[in-house]
Design a protein around this motif. Structure first.
Motif, PDB file in Angstrom:
ATOM      1  N   GLU A 175     -91.227 -59.066  58.004  1.00 38.44           N
ATOM      2  CA  GLU A 175     -92.143 -58.051  58.494  1.00 38.44           C
ATOM      3  C   GLU A 175     -91.398 -57.000  59.293  1.00 38.44           C
ATOM      4  OE1 GLU A 175     -95.756 -59.238  60.304  1.00 38.44           O
ATOM      5  OE2 GLU A 175     -95.878 -61.047  59.093  1.00 38.44           O
ATOM      6  N   VAL A 176     -91.895 -55.785  59.203  1.00 33.43           N
ATOM      7  CA  VAL A 176     -91.357 -54.660  59.939  1.00 33.43           C
ATOM      8  C   VAL A 176     -92.327 -54.373  61.066  1.00 33.43           C
ATOM      9  CG1 VAL A 176     -90.727 -52.223  59.782  1.00 33.43           C
ATOM     10  CG2 VAL A 176     -90.283 -53.755  57.849  1.00 33.43           C
ATOM     11  N   ARG A 177     -91.802 -54.181  62.265  1.00 37.86           N
ATOM     12  CA  ARG A 177     -92.706 -53.982  63.397  1.00 37.86           C
ATOM     13  C   ARG A 177     -93.468 -52.664  63.280  1.00 37.86           C
ATOM     14  NH1 ARG A 177     -88.150 -52.812  67.965  1.00 37.86           N
ATOM     15  NH2 ARG A 177     -88.632 -50.601  68.061  1.00 37.86           N
ATOM     16  N   LYS A 178     -94.574 -52.611  63.949  1.00 40.47           N
ATOM     17  CA  LYS A 178     -95.479 -51.474  63.898  1.00 40.47           C
ATOM     18  C   LYS A 178     -94.741 -50.182  64.268  1.00 40.47           C
ATOM     19  CE  LYS A 178     -99.986 -50.025  65.539  1.00 40.47           C
ATOM     20  NZ  LYS A 178    -101.151 -50.401  66.318  1.00 40.47           N
ATOM     21  N   GLY A 179     -95.003 -49.129  63.488  1.00 39.30           N
ATOM     22  CA  GLY A 179     -94.385 -47.835  63.740  1.00 39.30           C
ATOM     23  C   GLY A 179     -93.100 -47.603  62.968  1.00 39.30           C
ATOM     24  N   TYR A 180     -92.703 -48.574  62.140  1.00 38.52           N
ATOM     25  CA  TYR A 180     -91.473 -48.478  61.364  1.00 38.52           C
ATOM     26  C   TYR A 180     -91.766 -48.793  59.897  1.00 38.52           C
ATOM     27  CZ  TYR A 180     -88.862 -48.227  65.695  1.00 38.52           C
ATOM     28  OH  TYR A 180     -88.369 -47.821  66.901  1.00 38.52           O
ATOM     29  N   VAL A 181     -90.844 -48.387  59.022  1.00 40.42           N
ATOM     30  CA  VAL A 181     -90.970 -48.669  57.599  1.00 40.42           C
ATOM     31  C   VAL A 181     -89.596 -49.070  57.059  1.00 40.42           C
ATOM     32  CG1 VAL A 181     -90.620 -46.257  56.919  1.00 40.42           C
ATOM     33  CG2 VAL A 181     -91.850 -47.782  55.394  1.00 40.42           C
ATOM     34  N   ALA A 182     -89.587 -50.007  56.124  1.00 32.86           N
ATOM     35  CA  ALA A 182     -88.334 -50.429  55.491  1.00 32.86           C
ATOM     36  C   ALA A 182     -88.043 -49.526  54.301  1.00 32.86           C
ATOM     37  CB  ALA A 182     -88.440 -51.885  55.032  1.00 32.86           C
ATOM     38  N   VAL A 183     -86.783 -49.107  54.188  1.00 30.07           N
ATOM     39  CA  VAL A 183     -86.345 -48.330  53.031  1.00 30.07           C
ATOM     40  C   VAL A 183     -85.068 -48.956  52.487  1.00 30.07           C
ATOM     41  CG1 VAL A 183     -87.396 -46.163  53.805  1.00 30.07           C
ATOM     42  CG2 VAL A 183     -85.056 -46.663  54.439  1.00 30.07           C
ATOM     43  N   TYR A 184     -84.875 -48.837  51.177  1.00 28.99           N
ATOM     44  CA  TYR A 184     -83.686 -49.358  50.509  1.00 28.99           C
ATOM     45  C   TYR A 184     -82.909 -48.184  49.958  1.00 28.99           C
ATOM     46  CZ  TYR A 184     -86.030 -53.746  51.147  1.00 28.99           C
ATOM     47  OH  TYR A 184     -86.640 -54.823  51.723  1.00 28.99           O
ATOM     48  N   VAL A 185     -81.621 -48.128  50.294  1.00 28.80           N
ATOM     49  CA  VAL A 185     -80.808 -46.944  50.018  1.00 28.80           C
ATOM     50  C   VAL A 185     -79.538 -47.317  49.269  1.00 28.80           C
ATOM     51  CG1 VAL A 185     -79.568 -45.037  51.115  1.00 28.80           C
ATOM     52  CG2 VAL A 185     -81.678 -45.876  52.135  1.00 28.80           C
ATOM     53  N   GLY A 186     -79.159 -46.441  48.331  1.00 26.08           N
ATOM     54  CA  GLY A 186     -77.884 -46.574  47.644  1.00 26.08           C
ATOM     55  C   GLY A 186     -77.903 -47.565  46.503  1.00 26.08           C
ATOM     56  N   GLU A 187     -76.759 -47.662  45.843  1.00 28.73           N
ATOM     57  CA  GLU A 187     -76.628 -48.551  44.679  1.00 28.73           C
ATOM     58  C   GLU A 187     -76.827 -50.017  45.040  1.00 28.73           C
ATOM     59  OE1 GLU A 187     -73.029 -47.938  42.489  1.00 28.73           O
ATOM     60  OE2 GLU A 187     -73.254 -45.763  42.545  1.00 28.73           O
ATOM     61  N   LYS A 188     -76.396 -50.398  46.235  1.00 30.82           N
ATOM     62  CA  LYS A 188     -76.512 -51.794  46.661  1.00 30.82           C
ATOM     63  C   LYS A 188     -77.842 -52.093  47.333  1.00 30.82           C
ATOM     64  CE  LYS A 188     -71.581 -52.425  47.129  1.00 30.82           C
ATOM     65  NZ  LYS A 188     -70.472 -52.803  48.006  1.00 30.82           N
ATOM     66  N   GLN A 189     -78.719 -51.067  47.386  1.00 31.48           N
ATOM     67  CA  GLN A 189     -80.049 -51.220  47.976  1.00 31.48           C
ATOM     68  C   GLN A 189     -79.984 -51.780  49.396  1.00 31.48           C
ATOM     69  OE1 GLN A 189     -83.134 -50.347  45.996  1.00 31.48           O
ATOM     70  NE2 GLN A 189     -81.340 -49.170  45.420  1.00 31.48           N
ATOM     71  N   LYS A 190     -79.144 -51.161  50.240  1.00 28.55           N
ATOM     72  CA  LYS A 190     -79.041 -51.571  51.632  1.00 28.55           C
ATOM     73  C   LYS A 190     -80.349 -51.256  52.348  1.00 28.55           C
ATOM     74  CE  LYS A 190     -76.257 -51.168  55.749  1.00 28.55           C
ATOM     75  NZ  LYS A 190     -75.053 -50.585  56.348  1.00 28.55           N
ATOM     76  N   ARG A 191     -80.823 -52.208  53.122  1.00 28.51           N
ATOM     77  CA  ARG A 191     -82.112 -52.075  53.805  1.00 28.51           C
ATOM     78  C   ARG A 191     -81.932 -51.438  55.177  1.00 28.51           C
ATOM     79  NH1 ARG A 191     -85.841 -55.829  56.950  1.00 28.51           N
ATOM     80  NH2 ARG A 191     -87.916 -55.291  56.214  1.00 28.51           N
ATOM     81  N   PHE A 192     -82.735 -50.411  55.439  1.00 36.78           N
ATOM     82  CA  PHE A 192     -82.801 -49.775  56.745  1.00 36.78           C
ATOM     83  C   PHE A 192     -84.251 -49.819  57.199  1.00 36.78           C
ATOM     84  CE2 PHE A 192     -79.123 -47.812  54.790  1.00 36.78           C
ATOM     85  CZ  PHE A 192     -78.213 -47.718  55.827  1.00 36.78           C
ATOM     86  N   VAL A 193     -84.459 -49.918  58.495  1.00 37.29           N
ATOM     87  CA  VAL A 193     -85.793 -49.850  59.072  1.00 37.29           C
ATOM     88  C   VAL A 193     -85.807 -48.595  59.930  1.00 37.29           C
ATOM     89  CG1 VAL A 193     -87.493 -50.996  60.519  1.00 37.29           C
ATOM     90  CG2 VAL A 193     -86.022 -52.354  59.017  1.00 37.29           C
ATOM     91  N   ILE A 194     -86.689 -47.654  59.575  1.00 38.92           N
ATOM     92  CA  ILE A 194     -86.707 -46.353  60.239  1.00 38.92           C
ATOM     93  C   ILE A 194     -88.076 -46.091  60.864  1.00 38.92           C
ATOM     94  CG2 ILE A 194     -84.937 -45.370  58.744  1.00 38.92           C
ATOM     95  CD1 ILE A 194     -87.281 -43.949  57.244  1.00 38.92           C
ATOM     96  N   PRO A 195     -88.124 -45.228  61.865  1.00 42.43           N
ATOM     97  CA  PRO A 195     -89.421 -44.868  62.459  1.00 42.43           C
ATOM     98  C   PRO A 195     -90.298 -44.134  61.448  1.00 42.43           C
ATOM     99  CG  PRO A 195     -87.602 -44.177  63.881  1.00 42.43           C
ATOM    100  CD  PRO A 195     -87.012 -44.607  62.579  1.00 42.43           C
ATOM    101  N   ILE A 196     -91.572 -44.425  61.441  1.00 42.40           N
ATOM    102  CA  ILE A 196     -92.526 -43.765  60.545  1.00 42.40           C
ATOM    103  C   ILE A 196     -92.537 -42.260  60.774  1.00 42.40           C
ATOM    104  CG2 ILE A 196     -95.033 -43.408  60.419  1.00 42.40           C
ATOM    105  CD1 ILE A 196     -95.362 -46.311  59.904  1.00 42.40           C
ATOM    106  N   SER A 197     -92.239 -41.805  61.970  1.00 40.17           N
ATOM    107  CA  SER A 197     -92.251 -40.367  62.274  1.00 40.17           C
ATOM    108  C   SER A 197     -91.288 -39.589  61.383  1.00 40.17           C
ATOM    109  CB  SER A 197     -91.906 -40.131  63.750  1.00 40.17           C
ATOM    110  OG  SER A 197     -90.601 -40.611  64.037  1.00 40.17           O
TER     111      SER A 197
END
Length: 92
Positions: A24-46
């Motif tokens: 789960e991603v905490r409230k106010g953030y969203v998970a995104v997958y980036v690049g060829e290796k699909q690295k996961r980042f959690v970024i602010p919804i803003s």
């Protein structure tokens, strides 16, 4: 040339510490997958409202549609480009 990645670094460390990609991603953030290796980042919804991020979201829609089986958005760019964009958003 240094990048300020405080928000991304903190979020990435949190996601690395979790055992599951579907954690789960905490409230106010969203998970995104980036690049060829699909690295996961959690970024602010803003970030989603920023014009530079809107450009990425348009590319996501064109390339992947709205079906994201990994539970987060898949961003079609390199990790370097993503980190550059998010570092600029951190400065706002």
């Amino acid at each position: 040339m240094g990048f300020r990645l405080n928000v991304i670094r903190r979020a990435s460390l949190t996601s690395i510490q979790t055992a599951s990609k579907s954690a789960e991603v905490r409230k106010g953030y969203v998970a995104v997958y980036v690049g060829e290796k699909q690295k996961r980042f959690v970024i602010p919804i803003s970030y989603l409202n920023q014009s530079s991020f809107q450009d990425l979201l348009s590319q996501v829609e064109e390339e992947f549609g709205y079906d994201h089986p990994m539970g987060g958005l898949t961003i079609p760019c390199t990790e370097d480009v993503f980190q550059h964009i998010t570092s600029r958003l951190n400065e706002l």
